[in-house]
Design a protein around this motif. Structure first.
Motif, mmCIF file in Angstrom:
data_model
loop_
_atom_site.group_PDB
_atom_site.id
_atom_site.type_symbol
_atom_site.label_atom_id
_atom_site.label_comp_id
_atom_site.label_asym_id
_atom_site.label_seq_id
_atom_site.Cartn_x
_atom_site.Cartn_y
_atom_site.Cartn_z
ATOM 1 N N THR A 71 5.857 1.229 -6.083
ATOM 2 C CA THR A 71 6.040 1.543 -7.269
ATOM 3 C C THR A 71 6.884 2.813 -7.378
ATOM 4 O OG1 THR A 71 3.842 2.580 -7.553
ATOM 5 C CG2 THR A 71 4.182 0.549 -8.287
ATOM 6 N N LYS A 129 2.495 3.492 -1.690
ATOM 7 C CA LYS A 129 2.825 3.884 -2.988
ATOM 8 C C LYS A 129 3.270 5.215 -3.410
ATOM 9 C CE LYS A 129 0.175 0.510 -4.600
ATOM 10 N NZ LYS A 129 0.824 -0.944 -5.358
ATOM 11 N N GLU A 173 5.757 -3.872 -5.159
ATOM 12 C CA GLU A 173 4.365 -3.068 -5.526
ATOM 13 C C GLU A 173 4.704 -1.479 -4.945
ATOM 14 O OE1 GLU A 173 0.605 -4.918 -4.724
ATOM 15 O OE2 GLU A 173 1.531 -7.124 -4.676
ATOM 16 N N LYS A 208 0.554 -1.276 -0.034
ATOM 17 C CA LYS A 208 -0.169 0.018 -0.005
ATOM 18 C C LYS A 208 0.639 1.430 -0.091
ATOM 19 C CE LYS A 208 -3.790 -1.957 2.679
ATOM 20 N NZ LYS A 208 -4.667 -1.903 4.042
#
Length: 233
Positions: free
Chosen positions: A102, A79, A100, A77
């Motif tokens: 990113t 991000k 993830e 989460k």
């Protein structure tokens, strides 16, 4: 050799006894301890406030921080986080969900001496350009060329079986698990990466290993021939 937070993985090799059977840390995270509960809270807060730097140690009691041996899958989460700072941790593994994150640009697990390898999924962090890792604690590092544990071991996020292919993200199970080690440049370091693949086809798609490291994906073990080490024992 220093006792890295109670880790004695490389003592035999460091003393010149190249008969060691190095094994992965398979300890499971205590999910009932105060440290884990606090870390889960911090991840949620960081995900909501969109912070660019995540340094969990700064918001935890020292004894709580030392209870943490992995990170929760919820780091996916994060991000907005550009810098993940895990300095001085007691970590033994990083979950594949780091791939993830990113916007991750900087990764600092320095002096996390029990952290000997990283998930292949970290290569998905395309913006990651800066890293500070304790090289001497890594499998196959150019200074000491410590052995890689023999595969397969079926280790996942919580010392259990992986569920997704590191390469294509397809579902994976014990019946179609292909595990290999590969040493690749990640940011400013060459890291030993664990690949959990769903097929030999995915293994064949891996990029060439970094120069001056084992030049093919391999399954580890004491018999793997590595280039000479920089620091003779």
């Amino acid at each position: 050799m220093a006792n890295y937070h109670g880790c004695k993985c490389f003592e035999a090799e460091y003393s010149g006894k190249w008969v060691s059977r190095v094994k992965l840390h398979l300890e499971q995270q205590d999910m009932k301890c105060d440290g884990w509960k606090r870390l889960l809270e911090l991840v949620e807060v960081a995900a909501q406030d969109g912070r660019e730097e995540f340094v969990p140690e700064q918001e935890m009691k020292q004894n709580e921080w030392q209870q943490i041996i992995t990170l929760p899958s919820s780091i996916a989460k994060l991000k907005s986080v550009k810098h993940l700072n895990l300095y001085g941790s007691n970590l033994v593994r990083i979950p594949p969900e780091i791939g993830e994150m990113t916007n991750l640009e900087k990764f600092t697990p320095y002096t996390s001496y029990r952290l000997h390898w990283f998930p292949y999924e970290i290569t998905r962090c395309k913006k990651l350009k800066d890293s500070t890792v304790s090289i001497r604690a890594l499998y196959g590092n150019y200074k000491f060329r410590f052995s890689f544990p023999q595969l397969p071991v079926g280790v996942g996020v919580e010392a259990g079986s992986p569920t997704k292919c590191s390469v294509c993200n397809a579902p994976i199970s014990d019946s179609n698990l292909y595990q290999v080690w590969i040493s690749l440049p990640v940011a400013t370091d060459v890291l030993p990466l664990l690949v959990n693949a769903c097929s030999q086809t995915c293994i064949n798609q891996l990029p060439p290993p970094s120069e001056n490291y084992v030049q093919k994906p391999h399954r580890g073990g004491a018999n793997i021939q590595q280039p000479s080490r920089d620091y003779p024992f």
